[in-house]
Scaffold this motif. Structure first.
Motif, PDB file in Angstrom:
ATOM      1  N   GLN A 161      -9.490   6.245   4.261  1.00 27.44           N
ATOM      2  CA  GLN A 161      -9.673   7.586   3.718  1.00 27.44           C
ATOM      3  C   GLN A 161     -11.002   8.176   4.196  1.00 27.44           C
ATOM      4  OE1 GLN A 161      -7.003   8.869   1.976  1.00 27.44           O
ATOM      5  NE2 GLN A 161      -6.160   6.913   2.626  1.00 27.44           N
ATOM      6  N   SER A 162     -11.216   9.452   3.954  1.00 22.28           N
ATOM      7  CA  SER A 162     -12.433  10.119   4.422  1.00 22.28           C
ATOM      8  C   SER A 162     -13.703   9.503   3.830  1.00 22.28           C
ATOM      9  CB  SER A 162     -12.380  11.618   4.125  1.00 22.28           C
ATOM     10  OG  SER A 162     -12.270  11.836   2.730  1.00 22.28           O
ATOM     11  N   ASP A 163     -13.600   8.863   2.663  1.00 19.24           N
ATOM     12  CA  ASP A 163     -14.780   8.221   2.061  1.00 19.24           C
ATOM     13  C   ASP A 163     -14.949   6.774   2.527  1.00 19.24           C
ATOM     14  OD1 ASP A 163     -12.771   6.854   0.704  1.00 19.24           O
ATOM     15  OD2 ASP A 163     -13.476   7.415  -1.294  1.00 19.24           O
ATOM     16  N   GLY A 164     -14.079   6.318   3.450  1.00 24.38           N
ATOM     17  CA  GLY A 164     -14.165   4.964   3.984  1.00 24.38           C
ATOM     18  C   GLY A 164     -13.358   3.941   3.210  1.00 24.38           C
ATOM     19  N   SER A 165     -12.762   4.313   2.090  1.00 20.74           N
ATOM     20  CA  SER A 165     -11.984   3.365   1.289  1.00 20.74           C
ATOM     21  C   SER A 165     -10.588   3.188   1.894  1.00 20.74           C
ATOM     22  CB  SER A 165     -11.876   3.847  -0.156  1.00 20.74           C
ATOM     23  OG  SER A 165     -11.107   5.037  -0.214  1.00 20.74           O
ATOM     24  N   PHE A 166      -9.951   2.099   1.518  1.00 22.97           N
ATOM     25  CA  PHE A 166      -8.576   1.842   1.940  1.00 22.97           C
ATOM     26  C   PHE A 166      -7.909   0.960   0.902  1.00 22.97           C
ATOM     27  CE2 PHE A 166     -11.212  -1.461   3.701  1.00 22.97           C
ATOM     28  CZ  PHE A 166     -10.481  -2.631   3.516  1.00 22.97           C
ATOM     29  N   VAL A 167      -6.592   1.070   0.786  1.00 21.03           N
ATOM     30  CA  VAL A 167      -5.792   0.226  -0.078  1.00 21.03           C
ATOM     31  C   VAL A 167      -4.661  -0.317   0.792  1.00 21.03           C
ATOM     32  CG1 VAL A 167      -4.298   0.129  -2.110  1.00 21.03           C
ATOM     33  CG2 VAL A 167      -6.322   1.597  -2.139  1.00 21.03           C
ATOM     34  N   LEU A 168      -4.503  -1.630   0.796  1.00 21.10           N
ATOM     35  CA  LEU A 168      -3.485  -2.242   1.635  1.00 21.10           C
ATOM     36  C   LEU A 168      -2.117  -2.214   0.983  1.00 21.10           C
ATOM     37  CD1 LEU A 168      -5.417  -5.365   2.947  1.00 21.10           C
ATOM     38  CD2 LEU A 168      -4.963  -3.207   4.140  1.00 21.10           C
ATOM     39  N   GLY A 169      -1.114  -2.202   1.837  1.00 21.39           N
ATOM     40  CA  GLY A 169       0.265  -2.281   1.397  1.00 21.39           C
ATOM     41  C   GLY A 169       1.041  -3.193   2.328  1.00 21.39           C
ATOM     42  N   THR A 170       1.962  -3.969   1.773  1.00 24.49           N
ATOM     43  CA  THR A 170       2.785  -4.881   2.563  1.00 24.49           C
ATOM     44  C   THR A 170       4.149  -4.277   2.837  1.00 24.49           C
ATOM     45  OG1 THR A 170       1.650  -6.748   1.546  1.00 24.49           O
ATOM     46  CG2 THR A 170       3.716  -7.221   2.668  1.00 24.49           C
ATOM     47  N   TYR A 171       4.817  -3.798   1.805  1.00 25.92           N
ATOM     48  CA  TYR A 171       6.157  -3.243   1.959  1.00 25.92           C
ATOM     49  C   TYR A 171       6.164  -1.725   1.891  1.00 25.92           C
ATOM     50  CZ  TYR A 171       7.229  -8.108   1.201  1.00 25.92           C
ATOM     51  OH  TYR A 171       7.255  -9.469   1.321  1.00 25.92           O
ATOM     52  N   LYS A 172       5.228  -1.155   1.116  1.00 25.60           N
ATOM     53  CA  LYS A 172       5.080   0.295   1.039  1.00 25.60           C
ATOM     54  C   LYS A 172       3.593   0.585   0.822  1.00 25.60           C
ATOM     55  CE  LYS A 172       6.178   0.548  -3.864  1.00 25.60           C
ATOM     56  NZ  LYS A 172       7.017   1.117  -4.878  1.00 25.60           N
ATOM     57  N   PRO A 173       3.133   1.790   1.157  1.00 23.94           N
ATOM     58  CA  PRO A 173       1.700   2.097   1.038  1.00 23.94           C
ATOM     59  C   PRO A 173       1.147   1.794  -0.356  1.00 23.94           C
ATOM     60  CG  PRO A 173       2.815   3.852   2.220  1.00 23.94           C
ATOM     61  CD  PRO A 173       3.901   2.922   1.699  1.00 23.94           C
ATOM     62  N   GLY A 174       0.053   1.025  -0.378  1.00 24.03           N
ATOM     63  CA  GLY A 174      -0.653   0.767  -1.624  1.00 24.03           C
ATOM     64  C   GLY A 174      -0.082  -0.297  -2.531  1.00 24.03           C
ATOM     65  N   ASP A 175       0.990  -1.006  -2.098  1.00 23.74           N
ATOM     66  CA  ASP A 175       1.577  -2.007  -3.001  1.00 23.74           C
ATOM     67  C   ASP A 175       0.822  -3.332  -3.005  1.00 23.74           C
ATOM     68  OD1 ASP A 175       2.434  -3.110  -0.589  1.00 23.74           O
ATOM     69  OD2 ASP A 175       4.546  -3.240  -1.162  1.00 23.74           O
ATOM     70  N   GLY A 176      -0.220  -3.451  -2.192  1.00 28.42           N
ATOM     71  CA  GLY A 176      -1.063  -4.643  -2.203  1.00 28.42           C
ATOM     72  C   GLY A 176      -0.584  -5.723  -1.248  1.00 28.42           C
ATOM     73  N   VAL A 177      -1.248  -6.881  -1.334  1.00 28.10           N
ATOM     74  CA  VAL A 177      -0.913  -8.024  -0.499  1.00 28.10           C
ATOM     75  C   VAL A 177      -0.948  -9.289  -1.351  1.00 28.10           C
ATOM     76  CG1 VAL A 177      -1.777  -7.000   1.640  1.00 28.10           C
ATOM     77  CG2 VAL A 177      -3.322  -8.343   0.239  1.00 28.10           C
ATOM     78  N   LEU A 178      -0.285 -10.307  -0.879  1.00 27.07           N
ATOM     79  CA  LEU A 178      -0.268 -11.583  -1.591  1.00 27.07           C
ATOM     80  C   LEU A 178      -1.597 -12.314  -1.411  1.00 27.07           C
ATOM     81  CD1 LEU A 178       3.272 -12.810  -0.533  1.00 27.07           C
ATOM     82  CD2 LEU A 178       2.575 -11.963  -2.780  1.00 27.07           C
ATOM     83  N   PRO A 179      -2.001 -13.102  -2.388  1.00 29.16           N
ATOM     84  CA  PRO A 179      -3.212 -13.901  -2.237  1.00 29.16           C
ATOM     85  C   PRO A 179      -3.025 -14.905  -1.099  1.00 29.16           C
ATOM     86  CG  PRO A 179      -2.562 -13.798  -4.539  1.00 29.16           C
ATOM     87  CD  PRO A 179      -1.439 -13.214  -3.738  1.00 29.16           C
TER      88      PRO A 179
END
Length: 94
Positions: free
Chosen positions: A14-32
């Motif tokens: 994002q413009s502020d440098g932040s990001f959120v990961l997604g595995t199957y869809k944007p922002g759904d996270g990742v497995l440990p």
């Protein structure tokens, strides 16, 4: 074993440098687990015939083999600051 299977995740910076990961869809996270990461600039498919811009970051960060970026995601919230460098002088877009 699931820990040995490759997993691909992505997140848009994002413009502020932040990001959120997604595995199957944007922002759904990742497995440990442990991950290797790369940072790749967005490409503009309509700019094929336009003048090539020099890369904004050192091209080594765009390749899993050379980025040096490795992280271990643990259960709960995770925060991974990523610092990239500008390209060395004389490096042109490939």
């Amino acid at each position: 074993d699931d820990a040995d299977r490759p997993v691909t995740a992505r997140g848009e910076i994002q413009s502020d440098g932040s990001f959120v990961l997604g595995t199957y869809k944007p922002g759904d996270g990742v497995l440990p687990r442990k991950y290797r990461a790369l940072v790749a600039p967005k490409s503009d498919p309509n700019a094929v015939d336009g003048p090539q811009k020099p890369p904004a970051i050192d091209p080594r960060f765009s390749d899993l083999r050379t980025s040096g970026l490795e992280f271990e995601v643990k259960p709960g919230n995770n925060d991974f600051p990523i610092t990239v460098a500008t390209p060395p002088k004389g490096v042109r877009k490939q």
